[in-house]
Design a protein around this motif. Structure first.
Motif, PDB file in Angstrom:
ATOM      1  N   VAL A  10     -54.431  27.233 -62.400  1.00  0.00           N
ATOM      2  CA  VAL A  10     -54.105  27.637 -61.025  1.00  0.00           C
ATOM      3  C   VAL A  10     -52.755  28.363 -60.995  1.00  0.00           C
ATOM      4  CG1 VAL A  10     -53.578  26.777 -58.691  1.00  0.00           C
ATOM      5  CG2 VAL A  10     -55.492  25.794 -59.993  1.00  0.00           C
ATOM      6  N   ARG A  11     -51.766  27.810 -61.716  1.00  0.00           N
ATOM      7  CA  ARG A  11     -50.441  28.449 -61.745  1.00  0.00           C
ATOM      8  C   ARG A  11     -50.516  29.841 -62.363  1.00  0.00           C
ATOM      9  NH1 ARG A  11     -48.551  22.890 -62.484  1.00  0.00           N
ATOM     10  NH2 ARG A  11     -48.925  22.960 -64.738  1.00  0.00           N
ATOM     11  N   GLU A  12     -51.298  29.979 -63.427  1.00  0.00           N
ATOM     12  CA  GLU A  12     -51.422  31.280 -64.094  1.00  0.00           C
ATOM     13  C   GLU A  12     -52.096  32.301 -63.174  1.00  0.00           C
ATOM     14  OE1 GLU A  12     -51.094  34.265 -66.878  1.00  0.00           O
ATOM     15  OE2 GLU A  12     -50.052  32.337 -66.761  1.00  0.00           O
ATOM     16  N   LEU A  13     -53.102  31.866 -62.419  1.00  0.00           N
ATOM     17  CA  LEU A  13     -53.744  32.775 -61.458  1.00  0.00           C
ATOM     18  C   LEU A  13     -52.727  33.268 -60.429  1.00  0.00           C
ATOM     19  CD1 LEU A  13     -57.264  31.373 -60.580  1.00  0.00           C
ATOM     20  CD2 LEU A  13     -56.733  33.723 -61.184  1.00  0.00           C
ATOM     21  N   GLY A  14     -51.867  32.346 -59.963  1.00  0.00           N
ATOM     22  CA  GLY A  14     -50.825  32.724 -59.013  1.00  0.00           C
ATOM     23  C   GLY A  14     -49.858  33.737 -59.605  1.00  0.00           C
TER      24      GLY A  14
ATOM     25  N   ARG B  43     -69.269  31.677 -55.207  1.00  0.00           N
ATOM     26  CA  ARG B  43     -70.301  31.163 -56.115  1.00  0.00           C
ATOM     27  C   ARG B  43     -69.672  30.460 -57.307  1.00  0.00           C
ATOM     28  NH1 ARG B  43     -74.214  35.527 -58.167  1.00  0.00           N
ATOM     29  NH2 ARG B  43     -72.368  36.831 -58.406  1.00  0.00           N
ATOM     30  N   PRO B  44     -70.398  29.520 -57.919  1.00  0.00           N
ATOM     31  CA  PRO B  44     -69.928  28.964 -59.195  1.00  0.00           C
ATOM     32  C   PRO B  44     -69.793  30.075 -60.236  1.00  0.00           C
ATOM     33  CG  PRO B  44     -71.791  27.698 -58.326  1.00  0.00           C
ATOM     34  CD  PRO B  44     -71.682  28.938 -57.487  1.00  0.00           C
ATOM     35  N   LEU B  45     -69.164  29.771 -61.350  1.00  0.00           N
ATOM     36  CA  LEU B  45     -68.766  30.809 -62.306  1.00  0.00           C
ATOM     37  C   LEU B  45     -69.900  31.285 -63.214  1.00  0.00           C
ATOM     38  CD1 LEU B  45     -65.307  29.333 -63.354  1.00  0.00           C
ATOM     39  CD2 LEU B  45     -65.794  31.034 -61.589  1.00  0.00           C
ATOM     40  N   GLY B  46     -70.815  30.372 -63.559  1.00  0.00           N
ATOM     41  CA  GLY B  46     -71.760  30.737 -64.608  1.00  0.00           C
ATOM     42  C   GLY B  46     -73.160  31.018 -64.098  1.00  0.00           C
TER      43      GLY B  46
ATOM     44  N   PRO C 213     -58.775  28.324 -71.043  1.00  0.00           N
ATOM     45  CA  PRO C 213     -58.242  29.255 -70.043  1.00  0.00           C
ATOM     46  C   PRO C 213     -58.112  30.680 -70.561  1.00  0.00           C
ATOM     47  CG  PRO C 213     -56.454  27.973 -70.988  1.00  0.00           C
ATOM     48  CD  PRO C 213     -57.729  27.466 -71.627  1.00  0.00           C
ATOM     49  N   GLU C 214     -59.222  31.277 -70.932  1.00  0.00           N
ATOM     50  CA  GLU C 214     -59.227  32.632 -71.478  1.00  0.00           C
ATOM     51  C   GLU C 214     -58.900  33.668 -70.387  1.00  0.00           C
ATOM     52  OE1 GLU C 214     -60.359  33.593 -74.934  1.00  0.00           O
ATOM     53  OE2 GLU C 214     -59.545  31.577 -75.022  1.00  0.00           O
ATOM     54  N   PRO C 215     -58.339  34.825 -70.762  1.00  0.00           N
ATOM     55  CA  PRO C 215     -58.089  35.874 -69.763  1.00  0.00           C
ATOM     56  C   PRO C 215     -59.351  36.266 -68.996  1.00  0.00           C
ATOM     57  CG  PRO C 215     -57.011  36.426 -71.844  1.00  0.00           C
ATOM     58  CD  PRO C 215     -57.833  35.200 -72.101  1.00  0.00           C
ATOM     59  N   GLU C 216     -60.508  36.279 -69.699  1.00  0.00           N
ATOM     60  CA  GLU C 216     -61.763  36.640 -69.013  1.00  0.00           C
ATOM     61  C   GLU C 216     -62.120  35.627 -67.933  1.00  0.00           C
ATOM     62  OE1 GLU C 216     -62.796  37.691 -73.418  1.00  0.00           O
ATOM     63  OE2 GLU C 216     -61.370  36.412 -72.367  1.00  0.00           O
ATOM     64  N   LEU C 217     -61.709  34.364 -68.131  1.00  0.00           N
ATOM     65  CA  LEU C 217     -61.995  33.346 -67.126  1.00  0.00           C
ATOM     66  C   LEU C 217     -61.164  33.603 -65.862  1.00  0.00           C
ATOM     67  CD1 LEU C 217     -63.695  30.813 -66.663  1.00  0.00           C
ATOM     68  CD2 LEU C 217     -61.787  29.447 -67.536  1.00  0.00           C
ATOM     69  N   LEU C 218     -59.911  33.992 -66.057  1.00  0.00           N
ATOM     70  CA  LEU C 218     -59.064  34.357 -64.917  1.00  0.00           C
ATOM     71  C   LEU C 218     -59.675  35.543 -64.168  1.00  0.00           C
ATOM     72  CD1 LEU C 218     -55.855  33.968 -67.008  1.00  0.00           C
ATOM     73  CD2 LEU C 218     -56.163  32.735 -64.860  1.00  0.00           C
ATOM     74  N   ASP C 219     -60.160  36.538 -64.921  1.00  0.00           N
ATOM     75  CA  ASP C 219     -60.774  37.710 -64.290  1.00  0.00           C
ATOM     76  C   ASP C 219     -62.040  37.325 -63.529  1.00  0.00           C
ATOM     77  OD1 ASP C 219     -58.805  39.281 -65.430  1.00  0.00           O
ATOM     78  OD2 ASP C 219     -60.059  39.955 -67.114  1.00  0.00           O
TER      79      ASP C 219
ATOM     80  N   VAL D 194     -62.790  34.427 -62.117  1.00  0.00           N
ATOM     81  CA  VAL D 194     -62.443  33.745 -60.858  1.00  0.00           C
ATOM     82  C   VAL D 194     -62.088  34.776 -59.783  1.00  0.00           C
ATOM     83  CG1 VAL D 194     -60.726  32.272 -59.732  1.00  0.00           C
ATOM     84  CG2 VAL D 194     -61.759  31.559 -61.900  1.00  0.00           C
ATOM     85  N   MET D 195     -61.336  35.799 -60.176  1.00  0.00           N
ATOM     86  CA  MET D 195     -60.970  36.829 -59.201  1.00  0.00           C
ATOM     87  C   MET D 195     -62.200  37.615 -58.733  1.00  0.00           C
ATOM     88  SD  MET D 195     -57.927  36.229 -58.546  1.00  0.00           S
ATOM     89  CE  MET D 195     -57.820  37.584 -57.357  1.00  0.00           C
ATOM     90  N   GLU D 196     -63.164  37.802 -59.632  1.00  0.00           N
ATOM     91  CA  GLU D 196     -64.413  38.471 -59.231  1.00  0.00           C
ATOM     92  C   GLU D 196     -65.148  37.629 -58.185  1.00  0.00           C
ATOM     93  OE1 GLU D 196     -68.606  39.648 -61.358  1.00  0.00           O
ATOM     94  OE2 GLU D 196     -66.777  40.017 -62.504  1.00  0.00           O
ATOM     95  N   ARG D 197     -65.225  36.323 -58.420  1.00  0.00           N
ATOM     96  CA  ARG D 197     -65.880  35.437 -57.445  1.00  0.00           C
ATOM     97  C   ARG D 197     -65.110  35.431 -56.113  1.00  0.00           C
ATOM     98  NH1 ARG D 197     -69.899  36.039 -59.951  1.00  0.00           N
ATOM     99  NH2 ARG D 197     -70.915  34.496 -61.292  1.00  0.00           N
ATOM    100  N   TYR D 198     -63.792  35.515 -56.187  1.00  0.00           N
ATOM    101  CA  TYR D 198     -62.973  35.581 -54.972  1.00  0.00           C
ATOM    102  C   TYR D 198     -63.288  36.858 -54.189  1.00  0.00           C
ATOM    103  CZ  TYR D 198     -58.821  36.651 -52.161  1.00  0.00           C
ATOM    104  OH  TYR D 198     -57.988  37.025 -51.132  1.00  0.00           O
TER     105      TYR D 198
END
Length: 277
Positions: free
Chosen positions: A28-32, A104-107, A238-244, A246-250
């Motif tokens: 969460v902190r890294e996303l921020g 939506r969920p991630l997967g 916590p891969e960079p693609e996972l951060l990306d 989450v932002m796509e789902r947002y």
């Protein structure tokens, strides 16, 4: 202050494992950090701190009124999804004037499958170099397990998508809790299908009690079956693609964004209808 865009509210399952809870909070902190100007907070719907209500209160105190809640979950989480909707409905009552879109969920997104494939390669330590090598590897994808059949079906769907076109001998499924087959039964099935080299791959985002249980059960089974090579892979992490992702789902929760607004769910109607069943 009111924000021109909805705040990002991450919702986690909760875990009894301190390291797993800290991995969520770090994420969460890294996303921020990666999204300056976007209010970001996260909380759990059970077991761990901070609870989701604290995350909402923190953002509401900053003047946030619109929230986009993205479940940090790999698939529909059965009962946990209902718990999340109920939690958000409570927050709307607690903070009048706030509204919530639900992502939506991630997967199983292509980026997630690519991360799982990387974990498989890591576990095999570079020993799989050719298509022939890969054709000798059977994967046991182990999900959380749920009392909700749809959540379990999503793990099977992820396994099929992971198998498709990647050249493994097979990708079987098992569950670490609440659903069959369990990990030892899943390993037995792999052997019945002719496997001699198995990678046990946890279908989990972060470390925790359940991924550790998967590892212990795999090692216990392997000790009793020395003729079969069993390798344990790591969680996605916590891969960079996972951060990306989450932002796509947002972004999908915002009407008119690339035509994805239809993924927004009106929680008030959802919550009312869930009580009607």
């Amino acid at each position: 202050m009111t924000t021109p865009v909805p705040a990002l509210l991450l919702a986690g399952h909760g875990t009894r494992d301190d390291a797993g809870a800290e991995a969520f909070r770090d994420f969460v902190r890294e996303l921020g950090r990666r999204n300056p100007g976007l209010p970001v907070a996260g909380g759990f719907i059970g077991l761990s701190r901070p609870p989701l209500g604290d995350a909402v209160a923190e953002l509401a105190a900053q003047g946030v009124r619109r929230f986009a809640a993205v479940p940090l979950m790999l698939g529909p989480a059965g009962p946990a999804e209902g718990d999340l909707q109920a939690a958000l409905a409570r927050e709307r009552e607690r903070h009048p004037g706030t509204s919530y879109a639900y992502g939506r969920p991630l997967g199983p997104h292509p980026a997630l499958l690519a991360m799982l494939e990387r974990r498989l390669d890591d576990a095999l330590g570079g020993s799989v170099r050719t298509p022939q090598d890969r054709a000798e590897v059977t994967v046991l994808l182990v999900g959380r397990g749920s009392t909700g059949p749809e959540a379990n079906a999503e793990v099977h769907r992820a396994a099929r998508l992971l198998w498709e076109g990647r050249g493994y001998a097979g990708v079987e499924t098992a569950f670490v809790s609440l659903a069959a087959p369990d990990v030892p039964s899943g390993l037995d099935r792999c052997v019945k299908l002719g496997a001699r080299r198995i990678v046990v791959l946890p279908y989990f985002l972060f470390t925790g009690v359940l991924p550790e249980r998967i590892r212990q059960q795999s090692e216990g089974w392997a000790t009793a079956h020395p003729e079969v090579e069993v390798v344990s892979a790591d969680v996605i992490g916590p891969e960079p693609e996972l951060l990306d992702l989450v932002m796509e789902r947002y972004r999908e929760t915002q009407p008119g964004d690339d035509g994805h607004g239809h993924h927004v769910r009106d929680l008030h109607h959802d919550h009312a209808s869930s009580h009607a069943h």
